[in-house]
Design an enzyme around this catalytic site. Sequence first.
Site, PDB file in Angstrom:
ATOM      1  N   GLY A 103      -4.163  -4.897  -4.190  1.00 56.89           N
ATOM      2  CA  GLY A 103      -5.314  -4.032  -4.501  1.00 56.89           C
ATOM      3  C   GLY A 103      -4.842  -2.706  -5.033  1.00 56.89           C
ATOM      4  O   GLY A 103      -3.932  -2.099  -4.487  1.00 56.89           O
ATOM      5  N   HIS A 104      -5.444  -2.283  -6.111  1.00 57.97           N
ATOM      6  CA  HIS A 104      -5.010  -1.049  -6.752  1.00 57.97           C
ATOM      7  C   HIS A 104      -6.237  -0.337  -7.316  1.00 57.97           C
ATOM      8  O   HIS A 104      -6.906  -0.856  -8.192  1.00 57.97           O
ATOM      9  CB  HIS A 104      -3.994  -1.413  -7.843  1.00 57.97           C
ATOM     10  CG  HIS A 104      -3.576  -0.242  -8.661  1.00 57.97           C
ATOM     11  ND1 HIS A 104      -2.965  -0.340  -9.864  1.00 57.97           N
ATOM     12  CD2 HIS A 104      -3.714   1.078  -8.412  1.00 57.97           C
ATOM     13  CE1 HIS A 104      -2.734   0.856 -10.340  1.00 57.97           C
ATOM     14  NE2 HIS A 104      -3.194   1.732  -9.486  1.00 57.97           N
ATOM     15  N   ASP A 159       0.822  -1.219   0.000  1.00 57.06           N
ATOM     16  CA  ASP A 159       0.000   0.000   0.000  1.00 57.06           C
ATOM     17  C   ASP A 159       0.855   1.269   0.000  1.00 57.06           C
ATOM     18  O   ASP A 159       0.467   2.290   0.567  1.00 57.06           O
ATOM     19  CB  ASP A 159      -0.952   0.025   1.210  1.00 57.06           C
ATOM     20  CG  ASP A 159      -1.719  -1.266   1.322  1.00 57.06           C
ATOM     21  OD1 ASP A 159      -2.272  -1.698   0.310  1.00 57.06           O
ATOM     22  OD2 ASP A 159      -1.747  -1.862   2.419  1.00 57.06           O
ATOM     23  N   LYS A 198       2.073   2.175  -5.129  1.00 53.41           N
ATOM     24  CA  LYS A 198       2.750   1.694  -6.341  1.00 53.41           C
ATOM     25  C   LYS A 198       1.898   1.918  -7.578  1.00 53.41           C
ATOM     26  O   LYS A 198       2.403   2.224  -8.645  1.00 53.41           O
ATOM     27  CB  LYS A 198       3.033   0.190  -6.231  1.00 53.41           C
ATOM     28  CG  LYS A 198       4.014  -0.184  -5.162  1.00 53.41           C
ATOM     29  CD  LYS A 198       4.247  -1.685  -5.113  1.00 53.41           C
ATOM     30  CE  LYS A 198       3.082  -2.488  -4.591  1.00 53.41           C
ATOM     31  NZ  LYS A 198       2.758  -2.294  -3.180  1.00 53.41           N
ATOM     32  N   GLN A 244       2.267  -6.174  -2.976  1.00 50.66           N
ATOM     33  CA  GLN A 244       2.603  -6.140  -1.541  1.00 50.66           C
ATOM     34  C   GLN A 244       3.893  -5.331  -1.332  1.00 50.66           C
ATOM     35  O   GLN A 244       4.174  -4.446  -2.122  1.00 50.66           O
ATOM     36  CB  GLN A 244       2.726  -7.562  -0.964  1.00 50.66           C
ATOM     37  CG  GLN A 244       1.418  -8.338  -0.891  1.00 50.66           C
ATOM     38  CD  GLN A 244       1.101  -9.101  -2.159  1.00 50.66           C
ATOM     39  OE1 GLN A 244       1.952  -9.722  -2.735  1.00 50.66           O
ATOM     40  NE2 GLN A 244      -0.138  -9.051  -2.589  1.00 50.66           N
TER      41      GLN A 244
END
Length: 417
Positions: A42-43, A15, A18, A226
Amino acid sequence: MKHQNVVVIGTHWGDEGKGKIVDLLTDSVAGVVRFQGGHNAGHTLVVDGKKTVLHLIPSGILHADVRCFIGNGVVLSIPDLFKEIYELEEAGVEVRNRLLLSLDCPLIMPYHIALDQSVERERGNQKIGTTGRGIGPAYEDKVGRRGLRLRDLLDEAQLRFKLDGLLKQHNFMLEQYYGAEPVTLDACMAASIAFLEALKPMMGDVLAELSQLRRAGKGVLFEGAQGALLDIDHGTYPFVTSSNTTAGAISSGCGVGPRYLDYILGITKAYTTRVGEGPFPTELHDQTGRHLADKGHEFGATTGRPRRCGWLDVCALQRVVEMNSLTGLCITKLDVLDGLDSIAICVDYQEDNDGAIKPVYEHLPGWQGKTASIKVYQELPDNARAYLDRIEALCGIPIDLISTGPDRSETIVRRAI
Ligand code: IMP
């Protein structure tokens, strides 16, 4: 991009922001590759005003001319892949002729999800705080040399045979040990071979295509998921994910050899956050911690869980620079620190009398001016520049990018990547 093969790695527990940087760099590459992890990542992206959360498909998918690759190091949940494909297609994004899945991707099956959740329940207050998506058990089957891979869908009789054995083993554990419901063969078929015809055009040899791009001098971006401290070997074990999240995983996770990587960028949040359980020496439980969480909107994109917040752990970052051979850093969310009187950097750890690890801090003055939306380094408040200079000096590598807001344009480029 100045460099042909660029790697983006999160330097702490994920988080770090990125996604935005990958999106920014994708403008000038031919391909974007995921090489480890699964849909635990998650993005959040905004496509024509509609919010899309990508977990598995590289964010390069939003750039029409970019080819996206899911390498053999990624554990693949086929129903979740299609969920993302449908969502993107609804938003008008063409996916299927631009996405290549390695035939060697291990599959996440329904029993992996059931096991992940059962194991966590069983651990009680010792739980890891996983995303509950079957990531760990799928990697266990891979290294146990019994897991299914994408190529197994091509032979239905063999698939049924292998599933029969896997279900016997996993259902035994689920029912007899964890007291959970067994998983059916039908559920496994529905989560795998039912998608075969739609998958076939996307299945292929990722290594061969990446090799072609390299020989043609085309730029490729390797998108880490990650962060380095969640690495199965180098992270805060056992509170880690089940893959190698560090740059060394690229070669095993998609087949591109280490000598071909030209620039390795570490993405570091200006403070530190963590989702899930596990050690976090610089965690703040006070007003400043709440300030960081509120101002930084620190909620997990995958699970929605609030993220724990604290000061930047440079002591950990120094090790991360080393284990990834980072070329440079990108500092994100600098604007979240705007308005704080004083800022601390963890430069060492000390054991207290009870054996607990305590951070040793260096304190720097904060800044009252705004860094939010600034695009030119010289326009940052003096104390913000002093903060960045100190991080550079402690890490021994340059800060080449600084993100001062969520928008792509809110970025300072000090040196072309
Ligand atoms: P798993 O990857 O679901 O097995 O979860 C293991 C640990 O990694 C948990 O602490 C998760 O919260 C954390 N984790 C997994 N993926 C991410 C991510 O993309 N960002 C932040 N933490 C993650």
